[in-house]
Design a protein around this motif. Sequence first.
Motif, PDB file in Angstrom:
ATOM      1  N   ASP A 184       9.813  -8.018   5.064  1.00 19.98           N
ATOM      2  CA  ASP A 184       9.733  -8.287   3.825  1.00 19.98           C
ATOM      3  C   ASP A 184       8.333  -8.091   3.705  1.00 19.98           C
ATOM      4  O   ASP A 184       7.486  -8.188   4.362  1.00 19.98           O
ATOM      5  CB  ASP A 184      10.146  -9.841   3.257  1.00 19.98           C
ATOM      6  CG  ASP A 184      10.235  -9.902   2.040  1.00 19.98           C
ATOM      7  OD1 ASP A 184       9.444  -9.266   1.162  1.00 19.98           O
ATOM      8  OD2 ASP A 184      11.399 -10.260   1.542  1.00 19.98           O
ATOM      9  N   ASP A 185       8.126  -7.366   2.388  1.00 17.75           N
ATOM     10  CA  ASP A 185       6.461  -7.061   1.949  1.00 17.75           C
ATOM     11  C   ASP A 185       5.644  -8.294   1.642  1.00 17.75           C
ATOM     12  O   ASP A 185       4.603  -8.415   1.255  1.00 17.75           O
ATOM     13  CB  ASP A 185       6.362  -5.843   1.309  1.00 17.75           C
ATOM     14  CG  ASP A 185       7.237  -5.964  -0.253  1.00 17.75           C
ATOM     15  OD1 ASP A 185       8.073  -6.927  -0.122  1.00 17.75           O
ATOM     16  OD2 ASP A 185       6.622  -5.204  -1.036  1.00 17.75           O
ATOM     17  N   GLU A 186       6.430  -9.403   1.316  1.00 17.15           N
ATOM     18  CA  GLU A 186       6.019 -10.543   0.585  1.00 17.15           C
ATOM     19  C   GLU A 186       5.646 -11.754   1.634  1.00 17.15           C
ATOM     20  O   GLU A 186       6.412 -12.190   2.321  1.00 17.15           O
ATOM     21  CB  GLU A 186       7.118 -11.257  -0.279  1.00 17.15           C
ATOM     22  CG  GLU A 186       6.661 -12.487  -0.918  1.00 17.15           C
ATOM     23  CD  GLU A 186       5.414 -12.412  -1.898  1.00 17.15           C
ATOM     24  OE1 GLU A 186       4.591 -13.332  -1.672  1.00 17.15           O
ATOM     25  OE2 GLU A 186       5.142 -11.436  -2.812  1.00 17.15           O
ATOM     26  N   ASN A 206       4.619 -14.672   1.969  1.00 15.28           N
ATOM     27  CA  ASN A 206       5.256 -16.121   1.931  1.00 15.28           C
ATOM     28  C   ASN A 206       6.445 -16.075   2.279  1.00 15.28           C
ATOM     29  O   ASN A 206       6.936 -17.008   2.819  1.00 15.28           O
ATOM     30  CB  ASN A 206       5.166 -16.868   0.596  1.00 15.28           C
ATOM     31  CG  ASN A 206       3.775 -16.923   0.048  1.00 15.28           C
ATOM     32  OD1 ASN A 206       2.565 -16.909   0.750  1.00 15.28           O
ATOM     33  ND2 ASN A 206       3.334 -16.988  -1.159  1.00 15.28           N
ATOM     34  N   ILE A 207       7.336 -15.268   1.991  1.00 14.60           N
ATOM     35  CA  ILE A 207       8.696 -15.119   2.384  1.00 14.60           C
ATOM     36  C   ILE A 207       8.883 -14.742   3.960  1.00 14.60           C
ATOM     37  O   ILE A 207       9.467 -15.538   4.696  1.00 14.60           O
ATOM     38  CB  ILE A 207       9.495 -14.073   1.795  1.00 14.60           C
ATOM     39  CG1 ILE A 207       9.919 -14.542   0.193  1.00 14.60           C
ATOM     40  CG2 ILE A 207      10.953 -13.638   2.263  1.00 14.60           C
ATOM     41  CD1 ILE A 207      10.374 -13.464  -0.497  1.00 14.60           C
ATOM     42  N   ARG A 247       6.095  -5.924   7.987  1.00 19.67           N
ATOM     43  CA  ARG A 247       5.905  -5.778   6.802  1.00 19.67           C
ATOM     44  C   ARG A 247       6.430  -4.815   5.854  1.00 19.67           C
ATOM     45  O   ARG A 247       6.018  -4.747   4.454  1.00 19.67           O
ATOM     46  CB  ARG A 247       4.478  -5.921   6.436  1.00 19.67           C
ATOM     47  CG  ARG A 247       3.883  -7.342   6.824  1.00 19.67           C
ATOM     48  CD  ARG A 247       2.361  -7.219   7.267  1.00 19.67           C
ATOM     49  NE  ARG A 247       2.167  -8.680   8.210  1.00 19.67           N
ATOM     50  CZ  ARG A 247       2.601  -8.772   9.368  1.00 19.67           C
ATOM     51  NH1 ARG A 247       3.023  -7.780  10.018  1.00 19.67           N
ATOM     52  NH2 ARG A 247       2.079  -9.911   9.925  1.00 19.67           N
ATOM     53  N   ASP A 281      14.493  -6.946   3.274  1.00 23.44           N
ATOM     54  CA  ASP A 281      14.183  -6.734   1.717  1.00 23.44           C
ATOM     55  C   ASP A 281      14.562  -5.235   1.436  1.00 23.44           C
ATOM     56  O   ASP A 281      14.482  -4.304   2.295  1.00 23.44           O
ATOM     57  CB  ASP A 281      12.981  -7.008   1.652  1.00 23.44           C
ATOM     58  CG  ASP A 281      12.540  -7.081   0.093  1.00 23.44           C
ATOM     59  OD1 ASP A 281      13.631  -7.221  -0.865  1.00 23.44           O
ATOM     60  OD2 ASP A 281      11.170  -6.959  -0.360  1.00 23.44           O
ATOM     61  N   MET A 310      10.491  -2.161  -0.656  1.00 22.89           N
ATOM     62  CA  MET A 310       9.185  -2.196   0.174  1.00 22.89           C
ATOM     63  C   MET A 310       8.398  -0.992  -0.052  1.00 22.89           C
ATOM     64  O   MET A 310       8.755   0.164  -0.164  1.00 22.89           O
ATOM     65  CB  MET A 310       9.578  -2.718   1.632  1.00 22.89           C
ATOM     66  CG  MET A 310      10.150  -3.885   1.727  1.00 22.89           C
ATOM     67  SD  MET A 310      10.704  -4.378   3.481  1.00 22.89           S
ATOM     68  CE  MET A 310      11.886  -2.819   3.747  1.00 22.89           C
ATOM     69  N   THR A 359      17.227  -9.995  -1.276  1.00 24.60           N
ATOM     70  CA  THR A 359      16.770  -8.982  -2.154  1.00 24.60           C
ATOM     71  C   THR A 359      16.693  -9.356  -3.390  1.00 24.60           C
ATOM     72  O   THR A 359      17.725 -10.321  -3.740  1.00 24.60           O
ATOM     73  CB  THR A 359      16.901  -7.750  -2.065  1.00 24.60           C
ATOM     74  OG1 THR A 359      16.427  -6.732  -3.061  1.00 24.60           O
ATOM     75  CG2 THR A 359      18.671  -7.670  -2.400  1.00 24.60           C
ATOM     76  N   LYS A 416      17.688 -13.006  -3.876  1.00 26.61           N
ATOM     77  CA  LYS A 416      16.719 -13.950  -3.971  1.00 26.61           C
ATOM     78  C   LYS A 416      16.494 -14.692  -5.485  1.00 26.61           C
ATOM     79  O   LYS A 416      17.121 -13.860  -6.510  1.00 26.61           O
ATOM     80  CB  LYS A 416      15.261 -13.439  -3.616  1.00 26.61           C
ATOM     81  CG  LYS A 416      15.067 -12.994  -2.544  1.00 26.61           C
ATOM     82  CD  LYS A 416      13.809 -12.059  -2.489  1.00 26.61           C
ATOM     83  CE  LYS A 416      13.500 -11.335  -1.051  1.00 26.61           C
ATOM     84  NZ  LYS A 416      12.427 -10.688  -1.095  1.00 26.61           N
TER      85      LYS A 416
END
Length: 118
Positions: free
Chosen positions: A8-10, A12-13, A32, A52, A55, A80, A102
């Motif tokens: 995931d590129d987020e 926090n996730i 990432r 995800d 990305m 996602t 999500k």
Amino acid sequence: MNKILIVDDEPNILLSLEFLFKKEGFRVFIARDGEEAMGIIEENHPELVVLDIMMPKVDGYEVCKYIKEKNREVKVVFLTAKSKQQDVQKGLDLGADLYLTKPFSNKNLVSKVKSLLN
């Protein structure tokens, strides 16, 4: 110990899922973006990838395609924000074992991952 990769590129996730799955006893790798994910898959051979779709560099659809061409045994769970029916269908058509949107429930995610691996 099951090896899983979270992509995931987020940040926090990534952090929260890494913590969650380590707490559940998994060996966790994180990436990432899709390009980094493919390198980790080559080197570490995870049994399951939480992926995800949106990305940088390489998107989740491409990573899923790559995984399923290499080894059909590796489970793929899309996690996602893309919730349209055609997105879900595309993910499943590419070979994803599960498609979750999500926001998601940690408890639900963990139980689904465990059942896919058993």
